[in-house]
Design a protein around this motif. Sequence first.
Motif, PDB file in Angstrom:
ATOM      1  N   ASN A  20       0.591  -1.277   0.117  1.00  0.00           N
ATOM      2  CA  ASN A  20       0.108  -0.030  -0.054  1.00  0.00           C
ATOM      3  C   ASN A  20       0.685   1.343   0.127  1.00  0.00           C
ATOM      4  N   GLU A  21       1.665   1.117   0.554  1.00  0.00           N
ATOM      5  CA  GLU A  21       2.869   2.441   0.689  1.00  0.00           C
ATOM      6  C   GLU A  21       3.388   2.456  -0.733  1.00  0.00           C
ATOM      7  N   LEU A  22       4.162   1.383  -1.336  1.00  0.00           N
ATOM      8  CA  LEU A  22       4.428   1.516  -2.591  1.00  0.00           C
ATOM      9  C   LEU A  22       3.519   2.153  -3.226  1.00  0.00           C
ATOM     10  N   ALA A  23       2.188   1.567  -3.577  1.00  0.00           N
ATOM     11  CA  ALA A  23       1.159   2.166  -4.151  1.00  0.00           C
ATOM     12  C   ALA A  23       1.165   3.832  -3.972  1.00  0.00           C
ATOM     13  N   ILE A  24       1.044   4.337  -2.909  1.00  0.00           N
ATOM     14  CA  ILE A  24       0.976   5.646  -2.564  1.00  0.00           C
ATOM     15  C   ILE A  24       2.345   6.432  -3.217  1.00  0.00           C
ATOM     16  N   LEU A  25       3.419   5.993  -2.960  1.00  0.00           N
ATOM     17  CA  LEU A  25       4.733   6.498  -3.528  1.00  0.00           C
ATOM     18  C   LEU A  25       4.628   6.592  -4.640  1.00  0.00           C
ATOM     19  N   ARG A  26       4.210   5.615  -5.540  1.00  0.00           N
ATOM     20  CA  ARG A  26       4.022   5.848  -7.181  1.00  0.00           C
ATOM     21  C   ARG A  26       3.004   6.703  -7.752  1.00  0.00           C
TER      22      ARG A  26
ATOM     23  N   PRO B  40      -4.706   5.684  -4.949  1.00  0.00           N
ATOM     24  CA  PRO B  40      -4.485   4.959  -3.726  1.00  0.00           C
ATOM     25  C   PRO B  40      -4.100   5.930  -2.530  1.00  0.00           C
ATOM     26  N   VAL B  41      -3.441   7.128  -3.009  1.00  0.00           N
ATOM     27  CA  VAL B  41      -3.087   8.209  -1.962  1.00  0.00           C
ATOM     28  C   VAL B  41      -4.210   8.675  -0.932  1.00  0.00           C
ATOM     29  N   PHE B  42      -5.572   8.495  -1.397  1.00  0.00           N
ATOM     30  CA  PHE B  42      -6.653   8.776  -0.707  1.00  0.00           C
ATOM     31  C   PHE B  42      -7.218   7.725   0.226  1.00  0.00           C
ATOM     32  N   GLU B  43      -6.731   6.501  -0.129  1.00  0.00           N
ATOM     33  CA  GLU B  43      -7.104   5.415   0.945  1.00  0.00           C
ATOM     34  C   GLU B  43      -7.006   5.792   2.599  1.00  0.00           C
ATOM     35  N   GLY B  44      -8.033   5.769   2.911  1.00  0.00           N
ATOM     36  CA  GLY B  44      -7.983   6.115   4.588  1.00  0.00           C
ATOM     37  C   GLY B  44      -8.209   7.658   4.582  1.00  0.00           C
ATOM     38  N   SER B  45      -8.540   8.418   3.602  1.00  0.00           N
ATOM     39  CA  SER B  45      -8.721   9.565   3.740  1.00  0.00           C
ATOM     40  C   SER B  45      -9.835  10.146   4.517  1.00  0.00           C
ATOM     41  N   SER B  46     -11.025   9.062   5.090  1.00  0.00           N
ATOM     42  CA  SER B  46     -11.934   9.631   5.873  1.00  0.00           C
ATOM     43  C   SER B  46     -11.224   9.637   7.234  1.00  0.00           C
ATOM     44  N   SER B  47     -10.231   8.922   7.682  1.00  0.00           N
ATOM     45  CA  SER B  47      -9.741   8.772   9.031  1.00  0.00           C
ATOM     46  C   SER B  47      -8.595  10.173   9.028  1.00  0.00           C
TER      47      SER B  47
END
Length: 557
Positions: A452-458, A472-479
């Motif tokens: 997941n971290e690699l997906a965000i960095l990419r 992917p950078v918005f996954e968990g954006s609600s929290s």
Amino acid sequence: MSEINGQTSPSPSPDTVFLEACDIYFRHCHNKPYGFFNATLFHRKVQKDHVPLHLRLALIASATRYSSRSQWMEKNKSTIDSYARCSWNLITTSTTPLDESDDVDIIQSLAILAVIDATAGRRRNAWVKIGMAVRIAQDLNMMLEPSSTLPELERDERRNLFWSLYLLDRFVCCSFQRPPAINDSDCLLNLPTHYRTGKRLPSISLSELSNEKIRGILPRSGMFGISIGLAACLGRTTKYMMGRPDSTSPWTSRSEYCAIYRDLEYLKELAVKNGPVLASQGQSRIQSDTPSPDREQIAHMVLSHTIYHLAHCILSHPFLIGLKVDLDRRSDMPLTWLEETRTRSLAHAGSLITVLIEAKAAGYMPVPSVYSYCMLVASTIHALFLYSGDSSVCHSSAEYLKTSLEYLAEMSDLWDNAQIMANALKSFIVQCPQYSDILLRTGPRVSEFSQNELAILRSVLDYWSMMDPRNPVFEGSSSLTSQLADIRGMSLSSLTRNQTPLSPTKDETLGISTEHKESVLDPDILISYPLPVMSPMGSDDESSKWDWDSELDYFKS
């Protein structure tokens, strides 16, 4: 009919709307950076009523975002989409087969519609339209020099149209998984023609511009041609840094990394020598009673410098370098080389942001949507160094990030994808300490990142991903939204440290501490631009807003 101050006024005629759209388009969009038309030739077609309806609708759709007409401003997005959809429907339902016509009108419409789709997040639609435009252009042999039997204006238009498609193709392919539709080796036509004091200067091809053996003896090139050369370097950079692994280590003199670096520096030198001079900040606004500057040369000068810094940001980005180092794992990697790449990445990230901000301050509107992506890539570097142990670097990166967020906030008034990128940057800043801890080590271990971290960095470096609001950078954006609500009065570093416990480390070789000291980034930056994370961008400060209507007067000839 439309309502103005409570009174009903007659709606403008279709011809009036189209002519106004043409005026807006050629002031705000033409050769900034895409030169889909020859202005003289186009206006002749307008006078003779030879502009097909699909192209009229595409032009109106493109110009709507810059218009001050109340009926367009109030429903800007729906108006753009409606005109664009009608234009596309006319193209796809035409009774005239594409292979029976040698007109370039279809290509022009497709290119304009592709930009509209890409910036609205309709990625597949944009990809299809760019592909269609490129294939039709290739079917018309536009990658070759135009026939000498054509009038000069038509030859110039075809040449500039093809190279504008090339630019568009290279920009949307700043991605890990998007191969370009146009190969450099297939581009056998000359670069855009350059005129000096009304005189046509000798032309050169892309292969000649890229040939190291004949550098120094080439004719003087225009800024449009230099921009194409730098876009070619950007394509090579993206392929090298985001594509398949290369067998040659990047720090060796014969590597593609070093070849790209040399080409970038050569083209930068050409851009400096051949470029016009921007107005100083003390003369930031061009008065309507002064002669109009060469706006197109200036626009491509800003573009060339921006692409130059973007390519360097990608070439030396800590994450992409980390991928190279992690794959290579050879013991002969010079630590000084790693240190130099980090220093360069930080310098070019700052320079890219400065180019766009200074161009804006000088009154030259750098509004192409791709600049939002450029700003994002540069800002991800500053986000990583925001958590370094060097207080001066930390403070400088914080200032650049604030400037970037303000720029993206303003651009989100024009482009949907600028809003996506602004929100992505804010989200990335909050998550960044754990990335900095790994990427700023002496030997960055990218393999330590989760999938997941690699997906965000990419994703934050991938233009294709940044067209998608669901990246992917918005996954968990609600929290993140609830966390950001509690930032005011707290340091950013304390928030992120509570999220992800990290062990302080010291990199003695590079002089970079990954201990997360008190960040100088004002937490209000993450709140006021704005909350919640996914909401539209906004700012209470109207003084920095560009006056789109008055800009028309500044550039009147």
